[in-house]
Design an enzyme around this catalytic site. Structure first.
Site, short mmCIF file in Angstrom:
data_model
loop_
_atom_site.label_atom_id
_atom_site.label_comp_id
_atom_site.label_asym_id
_atom_site.label_seq_id
_atom_site.Cartn_x
_atom_site.Cartn_y
_atom_site.Cartn_z
N HIS A 7 0.86 -1.18 0.00
CA HIS A 7 0.00 0.00 0.00
C HIS A 7 0.90 1.23 0.00
O HIS A 7 1.82 1.33 0.81
CB HIS A 7 -0.88 0.02 1.25
CG HIS A 7 -1.81 -1.14 1.34
ND1 HIS A 7 -1.97 -1.86 2.51
CD2 HIS A 7 -2.63 -1.71 0.44
CE1 HIS A 7 -2.87 -2.82 2.31
NE2 HIS A 7 -3.27 -2.75 1.06
N TYR A 17 4.00 0.66 4.82
CA TYR A 17 4.67 -0.38 5.63
C TYR A 17 4.00 -1.74 5.53
O TYR A 17 4.01 -2.51 6.49
CB TYR A 17 4.74 0.05 7.10
CG TYR A 17 5.15 1.48 7.31
CD1 TYR A 17 6.46 1.91 7.02
CD2 TYR A 17 4.26 2.42 7.78
CE1 TYR A 17 6.83 3.23 7.20
CE2 TYR A 17 4.64 3.75 7.96
CZ TYR A 17 5.92 4.15 7.67
OH TYR A 17 6.29 5.45 7.84
N HIS A 18 3.47 -2.09 4.34
CA HIS A 18 2.72 -3.34 4.20
C HIS A 18 3.22 -4.19 3.03
O HIS A 18 2.42 -4.66 2.22
CB HIS A 18 1.23 -3.05 4.01
CG HIS A 18 0.60 -2.29 5.12
ND1 HIS A 18 -0.51 -1.48 4.93
CD2 HIS A 18 0.92 -2.19 6.43
CE1 HIS A 18 -0.85 -0.92 6.09
NE2 HIS A 18 0.01 -1.33 7.00
N PRO A 19 4.52 -4.44 2.88
CA PRO A 19 4.97 -5.26 1.75
C PRO A 19 4.49 -6.71 1.89
O PRO A 19 4.54 -7.30 2.96
CB PRO A 19 6.49 -5.17 1.82
CG PRO A 19 6.79 -4.88 3.27
CD PRO A 19 5.65 -4.01 3.73
#
Length: 521
Positions: free
Chosen positions: A292, A463-465
């Protein structure tokens, strides 16, 4: 020799270790970071003190992004026992039912459908306020609304309602669209963080079947033939080798594919270029990176509004005292109290998650704006179409990998971000929020070409890999790595498609399903 070695003590690793130990299995859990963080991390507002510090985060710089004018950014990952759950903003969101039904369709396994995954969410959830078929109230992971809401946040929600983004009491309920307060992984009584360590690992930390090693960096997977039999790891300058019947990789979407490739499991051309012997040619390792991404829309506020200056001096002291005496006040807020999920075009599923942050909030790599009384509305792409990759650095394969998030490379993502900024401006123009706002801080020019420049200059990770060892291409639907024996992956890297939600709760749910699969007869 243990029954299982788990590589990575983040959210997944803690939950899976707990389930395996409780089943009678012996487990070696290896975590690169420290066992404990700073006491401030237990407070809802405390994580903000560590956002720009590598003390409990590992920074992964991105490759220069041509579509963003050559910018390079940083994608942080938790480097502490508990992983992201020990240092994140604690938002508890799951995404939409369709997200998981898509997983089931991609994998051909209905065990990943929403109806099958919902019991994994509810069983672990100890919700202090919501109940019913979509929630659990007795689980170890404590969930609640925040204990404090800033007046600016309340005005944001009223403004959202004014443009038809009507109030949604439960983003994890039947529908996601609308505006409302987000729930967080916070104990609603103690008003303290509920991390994966507290929820799952603490009850078994002294169990004879668990060996926990922190400050332990795994260098390589060890193999005999096509079977992964153990790991080589470093701790305090010493090298260790440990073996187990099964190996679980739960190091995260950036570290997990990197360890596979360093161990000879990955795209043959990359491995050979880096001088690494090929144990299995897995061309999709490191591909399908999704994240995101978000862009700030910042306004100035009337003096004294929002959270500016509340974390220093006398304000910090009085808020701290209030928290100690009554578990109330701004310390019980993460500073990100509400959001709106917004659909675009004809697709009813939300594409934009519009965060409300009652202060000036920009990425550390962005300059040109100073702290002040301000409000940041942040359109975030909930379902991005762009896909990036993780690659070995051939010059230093055992150093950091080459991370290319490829933000906004798909034209649909760029258009969705423009639309998200337009929605943020529409919200800002509504009463009562407009009466608090004194001007635009960033961007200040709203011509279409200026908006595009602003997007390229400020877009950042949320911060959502996920997705770099995806089900269907790197692991099968039972999370077994294709082409080898004895190795499974169970972290955000196995998500074939990113859910429209902050990813900690989905990661815990997939870890719960992973434990179920491992323990199945």
């Amino acid at each position: 020799m243990s029954d299982f070695i788990i590589i990575g003590g983040g959210s997944s690793g803690c939950l899976i270790a707990s389930r395996l130990v409780q089943s009678g299995a012996s487990v070696l859990l290896l975590e690169e970071g420290p066992a404990r963080g700073h006491p401030l991390l237990d407070l809802p507002a405390g994580y903000m003190k560590f956002l720009n510090s590598e003390r409990f985060l590992k920074y992964y710089p991105t490759t220069p992004q041509p579509q963003l004018g050559g910018r390079s950014m940083i994608i942080p990952q938790g480097r502490i026992l508990g992983g992201g759950s020990a240092i994140n903003a604690m938002v508890y969101l799951r995404g939409t039912a369709q997200d998981y039904d898509d997983w089931a369709q991609i994998t051909g396994d209905q065990g990943w459908s929403y109806q099958a995954m919902l019991p994994h969410f509810t069983a672990m959830e100890g919700n202090a306020e919501l109940s019913g078929p979509h929630h659990g109230t007795q689980g170890p992971l404590k969930v609640s609304h925040l204990g404090h809401m800033n007046p600016v946040t309340a005005a944001f929600l009223a403004a959202c309602d004014a443009i038809g983004l009507h109030h949604n009491d439960d983003f994890n309920g039947p529908t996601q669209a609308g505006s409302g307060r987000m729930q967080h992984t916070i104990d609603g009584h103690a008003r303290r963080r509920s991390s994966a360590v507290k929820a799952f690992l603490a009850p078994i930390k002294t169990h004879k079947n668990l060996r926990l090693e922190c400050g332990a960096r795994v260098d390589q997977l060890l193999m005999t033939g096509d079977r992964v039999t153990g790991v080589r790891w470093q701790q305090n300058g010493q090298t260790h080798e440990s073996h187990a019947a099964q190996i679980m990789l739960t190091a995260g979407a950036l570290a997990s594919p990197h360890l596979l490739m360093r161990s000879g499991l990955g795209p043959e051309t990359q491995l050979r270029a880096a001088g690494i012997a090929v144990r299995a040619d897995l061309p999709q390792v490191g591909q399908n990176l999704q994240d995101h991404c978000e862009v700030p829309v910042i306004s100035t506020l009337r003096r004294g509004m929002g959270y500016f200056g509340q974390d220093s001096g006398w304000n910090m002291l009085r808020h701290g005292l209030r928290y100690v005496l009554s578990r109330s006040g701004p310390v019980t807020s993460t500073g990100v109290e509400a959001c709106a999920f917004i659909s675009l075009g004809t697709d009813p599923r939300p594409m934009i998650q519009l965060y409300c942050v009652p202060t000036v909030y920009v990425d550390r790599t962005v300059s040109g704006v100073d702290p002040t009384w301000g409000l940041t509305l942040t359109p975030c792409l909930a379902r991005p179409k762009s896909r990036g990759e993780i690659r070995l650095n051939p010059a230093d394969p055992h150093g950091l990998p080459l991370v290319d998030p490829a933000f906004l490379t798909n034209p649909a993502d760029m258009q969705a971000m423009r639309d998200g900024i337009a929605k943020a401006r529409e919200v800002l123009a509504q009463a009562p929020l407009r009466d608090m706002v004194t001007g635009a801080l960033m961007p200040t020019d709203f011509a279409s070409d200026s908006i595009d420049r602003h997007i390229r200059a400020t877009v950042k990770t949320n911060y959502h890999p996920v997705g770099t060892c995806a089900m269907g291409s790197v692991v099968d639907s039972h999370l077994r790595v294709m082409g080898v024996q004895g190795l499974r992956i169970a972290d955000a890297s196995i998500m074939p498609q990113i859910p429209a939600a902050n990813t900690n709760a989905p990661t815990l749910a997939l870890a719960s399903r992973a434990a179920e699969l491992i323990l199945a007869p």
